[in-house]
Motif scaffolding. Structure first.
Motif, PDB file in Angstrom:
ATOM      1  N   PHE A 120       6.709 -15.241 -12.474  1.00  7.72           N
ATOM      2  CA  PHE A 120       6.446 -13.896 -11.948  1.00  7.72           C
ATOM      3  C   PHE A 120       5.994 -12.959 -13.068  1.00  7.72           C
ATOM      4  CE2 PHE A 120       9.553 -14.887  -8.339  1.00  7.72           C
ATOM      5  CZ  PHE A 120       8.545 -15.088  -7.419  1.00  7.72           C
ATOM      6  N   ARG A 121       6.632 -13.057 -14.204  1.00  7.27           N
ATOM      7  CA  ARG A 121       6.304 -12.158 -15.311  1.00  7.27           C
ATOM      8  C   ARG A 121       4.914 -12.474 -15.879  1.00  7.27           C
ATOM      9  NH1 ARG A 121      10.291  -8.829 -16.882  1.00  7.27           N
ATOM     10  NH2 ARG A 121       9.112  -8.368 -18.767  1.00  7.27           N
ATOM     11  N   SER A 122       4.637 -13.744 -16.102  1.00 10.28           N
ATOM     12  CA  SER A 122       3.357 -14.113 -16.710  1.00 10.28           C
ATOM     13  C   SER A 122       2.190 -13.874 -15.747  1.00 10.28           C
ATOM     14  CB  SER A 122       3.383 -15.562 -17.172  1.00 10.28           C
ATOM     15  OG  SER A 122       3.566 -16.447 -16.079  1.00 10.28           O
ATOM     16  N   ASP A 126       0.837  -1.204   0.000  1.00 10.10           N
ATOM     17  CA  ASP A 126       0.000   0.000   0.000  1.00 10.10           C
ATOM     18  C   ASP A 126       0.868   1.250   0.000  1.00 10.10           C
ATOM     19  OD1 ASP A 126      -2.370  -1.425   0.040  1.00 10.10           O
ATOM     20  OD2 ASP A 126      -2.589  -1.334   2.221  1.00 10.10           O
ATOM     21  N   ALA A 127       1.861   1.262   0.881  1.00 10.65           N
ATOM     22  CA  ALA A 127       2.714   2.441   1.018  1.00 10.65           C
ATOM     23  C   ALA A 127       3.526   2.709  -0.245  1.00 10.65           C
ATOM     24  CB  ALA A 127       3.649   2.264   2.213  1.00 10.65           C
ATOM     25  N   LEU A 128       3.856   1.651  -0.968  1.00 10.65           N
ATOM     26  CA  LEU A 128       4.619   1.791  -2.209  1.00 10.65           C
ATOM     27  C   LEU A 128       3.723   2.009  -3.425  1.00 10.65           C
ATOM     28  CD1 LEU A 128       7.248  -1.069  -1.659  1.00 10.65           C
ATOM     29  CD2 LEU A 128       7.678   1.398  -1.578  1.00 10.65           C
ATOM     30  N   GLY A 129       2.417   1.965  -3.228  1.00  9.46           N
ATOM     31  CA  GLY A 129       1.487   2.151  -4.335  1.00  9.46           C
ATOM     32  C   GLY A 129       1.458   0.981  -5.297  1.00  9.46           C
ATOM     33  N   ILE A 130       1.687  -0.232  -4.770  1.00 12.35           N
ATOM     34  CA  ILE A 130       1.716  -1.446  -5.587  1.00 12.35           C
ATOM     35  C   ILE A 130       0.462  -2.265  -5.308  1.00 12.35           C
ATOM     36  CG2 ILE A 130       2.923  -3.626  -6.014  1.00 12.35           C
ATOM     37  CD1 ILE A 130       5.530  -2.165  -5.284  1.00 12.35           C
ATOM     38  N   GLU A 131      -0.289  -2.565  -6.343  1.00 18.06           N
ATOM     39  CA  GLU A 131      -1.531  -3.310  -6.158  1.00 18.06           C
ATOM     40  C   GLU A 131      -1.277  -4.788  -5.891  1.00 18.06           C
ATOM     41  OE1 GLU A 131      -5.726  -4.312  -8.544  1.00 18.06           O
ATOM     42  OE2 GLU A 131      -4.267  -2.904  -9.394  1.00 18.06           O
ATOM     43  N   ARG A 132      -0.410  -5.408  -6.716  1.00 23.09           N
ATOM     44  CA  ARG A 132      -0.135  -6.845  -6.572  1.00 23.09           C
ATOM     45  C   ARG A 132       1.351  -7.089  -6.809  1.00 23.09           C
ATOM     46  NH1 ARG A 132      -3.286 -11.012  -9.725  1.00 23.09           N
ATOM     47  NH2 ARG A 132      -2.343  -9.969 -11.517  1.00 23.09           N
ATOM     48  N   ALA A 133       1.863  -8.151  -6.188  1.00 25.67           N
ATOM     49  CA  ALA A 133       3.275  -8.495  -6.354  1.00 25.67           C
ATOM     50  C   ALA A 133       3.447  -9.999  -6.243  1.00 25.67           C
ATOM     51  CB  ALA A 133       4.133  -7.797  -5.296  1.00 25.67           C
ATOM     52  N   GLY A 134       4.511 -10.494  -6.849  1.00 25.13           N
ATOM     53  CA  GLY A 134       4.929 -11.860  -6.605  1.00 25.13           C
ATOM     54  C   GLY A 134       5.678 -11.921  -5.287  1.00 25.13           C
ATOM     55  N   VAL A 135       5.864 -13.126  -4.775  1.00 23.24           N
ATOM     56  CA  VAL A 135       6.627 -13.318  -3.539  1.00 23.24           C
ATOM     57  C   VAL A 135       7.633 -14.441  -3.745  1.00 23.24           C
ATOM     58  CG1 VAL A 135       6.553 -14.020  -1.111  1.00 23.24           C
ATOM     59  CG2 VAL A 135       4.804 -12.485  -2.014  1.00 23.24           C
ATOM     60  N   LEU A 136       8.889 -14.155  -3.416  1.00 21.93           N
ATOM     61  CA  LEU A 136       9.946 -15.161  -3.351  1.00 21.93           C
ATOM     62  C   LEU A 136      10.343 -15.290  -1.897  1.00 21.93           C
ATOM     63  CD1 LEU A 136      12.198 -17.010  -4.617  1.00 21.93           C
ATOM     64  CD2 LEU A 136      13.638 -14.934  -4.662  1.00 21.93           C
ATOM     65  N   CYS A 137      10.174 -16.477  -1.327  1.00 18.88           N
ATOM     66  CA  CYS A 137      10.548 -16.684   0.075  1.00 18.88           C
ATOM     67  C   CYS A 137      11.464 -17.881   0.202  1.00 18.88           C
ATOM     68  CB  CYS A 137       9.315 -16.861   0.954  1.00 18.88           C
ATOM     69  SG  CYS A 137       8.389 -18.412   0.697  1.00 18.88           S
ATOM     70  N   TRP A 138      12.184 -17.878   1.311  1.00 20.90           N
ATOM     71  CA  TRP A 138      13.137 -18.965   1.572  1.00 20.90           C
ATOM     72  C   TRP A 138      13.109 -19.303   3.056  1.00 20.90           C
ATOM     73  CZ3 TRP A 138      19.163 -18.236   1.631  1.00 20.90           C
ATOM     74  CH2 TRP A 138      19.799 -19.484   1.680  1.00 20.90           C
ATOM     75  N   THR A 157       0.475 -12.260  -6.939  1.00 25.60           N
ATOM     76  CA  THR A 157       0.398 -12.789  -8.303  1.00 25.60           C
ATOM     77  C   THR A 157       0.842 -14.244  -8.344  1.00 25.60           C
ATOM     78  OG1 THR A 157       2.635 -11.972  -8.820  1.00 25.60           O
ATOM     79  CG2 THR A 157       0.767 -10.532  -9.350  1.00 25.60           C
ATOM     80  N   SER A 158       2.004 -14.543  -7.758  1.00 23.78           N
ATOM     81  CA  SER A 158       2.542 -15.896  -7.768  1.00 23.78           C
ATOM     82  C   SER A 158       3.528 -16.034  -6.616  1.00 23.78           C
ATOM     83  CB  SER A 158       3.245 -16.191  -9.099  1.00 23.78           C
ATOM     84  OG  SER A 158       3.693 -17.534  -9.159  1.00 23.78           O
ATOM     85  N   LEU A 159       3.630 -17.240  -6.076  1.00 29.18           N
ATOM     86  CA  LEU A 159       4.514 -17.512  -4.945  1.00 29.18           C
ATOM     87  C   LEU A 159       5.551 -18.552  -5.334  1.00 29.18           C
ATOM     88  CD1 LEU A 159       5.272 -17.374  -1.898  1.00 29.18           C
ATOM     89  CD2 LEU A 159       3.491 -19.085  -1.488  1.00 29.18           C
TER      90      LEU A 159
END
Length: 286
Positions: free
Chosen positions: A281-283, A77-89, A108-110
């Motif tokens: 992530f791109r698709s 929200d603070a960055l003005g981003i509606e959706r994002a992928g997530v890479l976690c480890w 979008t995708s995990l």
């Protein structure tokens, strides 16, 4: 970055579809930056966070895994981003899985790499291992090894993070030191593995939270999920990824034979898997 859920330290770089990068336990933005290097090369915008209790992110911004998931949404929200992928480890798994459950419209995708997916109990270190991993002196020793004896530190790190035979270990170390990017990644992660100083509060809280997990409700995850696991991982055992793959509808599990906890980044066959993550992530971002 101030957010509605509290302040959070982050490093935002690059252009393209955004990907939130969630480090393990211990970790921080330095480990996250090492994790994210291949994403920038793939034309993706990376948002590397310090989870609560690490470096400048106060523990109060999200002491629970649900609180951290909500903090990620507040950061978007603070960055003005509606959706994002997530890479976690690794230890970034619980909060990332909960982000997928609690904020499905923001994901979008995990891509989950050797991620904790259910209760995890840390038994602690002893003797020389405790000195290296749990003290300021140990942190300085790791930094000096990375600078002056990098191959020795690569060998020690891979040996500690996987159940490999002597021959497998020698071959893996030779492969890593022959590749400057893989060697640098391993050294960066080795130094970040010390949980003293600015990582102490976050690491201790992680271990408390992970031991109390009853269910992450993985069966509720709706977005595409790629799960990557080394079969010789001695840190987060393969059954954690196997469990996640069984629970998450439509997920894909990729196993890297004789891969350690660092397999997604340093395994000889990991290049195509990282490329698959980039394409996902791109698709998914449309």
């Amino acid at each position: 970055m101030p957010t509605a859920a509290g302040p959070i330290d982050c490093v935002v770089s690059g252009d393209g579809p955004p990907v939130l990068v969630v480090h393990g336990s211990p970790g921080g933005h330095d480990a996250g930056a090492a994790m994210a290097g291949f994403l920038a090369d793939g034309g993706l915008r990376t948002i590397v966070v310090d989870r609560p209790g690490y470096f400048g992110t106060p523990l109060a911004s999200g002491p629970t895994v649900d609180g951290q998931a909500d903090l990620y949404a507040a950061l978007l929200d603070a960055l003005g981003i509606e959706r994002a992928g997530v890479l976690c480890w690794s230890g970034g798994g619980p909060s990332s899985y909960r982000f997928a459950v609690r904020h499905p419209d923001r994901l979008t995708s995990l891509v989950a790499c050797a991620a904790v997916s259910r209760r995890y109990v840390f038994t602690g270190e002893k003797g020389a291992e405790k000195l290296i991993m749990d003290t300021g002196l140990g942190r300085r020793m790791l930094q000096l090894m990375a600078r002056y004896t990098p191959e020795k530190l690569v060998e020690a790190t891979i040996a500690a993070e996987g159940d490999l035979t002597a021959d497998e270990l020698a071959a893996r170390v030779a492969h890593i030191v022959a590749d400057p990017d893989k060697q640098q990644f391993t050294l960066d992660i080795a130094v970040a593995a010390n949980h003293s100083g600015p990582r102490r509060a976050g690491f201790d809280n992680d271990m408390t939270q992970f031991a109390a997990i009853e269910s992450l409700e993985l069966e509720r995850i709706e977005r595409p999920c790629l799960i990557v696991q080394g079969t010789a991982d001695s840190d987060v055992r393969p059954e954690y990824s196997g469990f996640a793959a069984e629970q998450i509808p439509g997920s894909e599990l990729v196993e890297l034979a004789a891969g350690t906890h660092l397999a997604f980044w340093v395994h000889p066959d990991s290049g195509p898997v990282r490329q698959q993550a980039i394409e996902r992530f791109r698709s998914a971002a449309g």
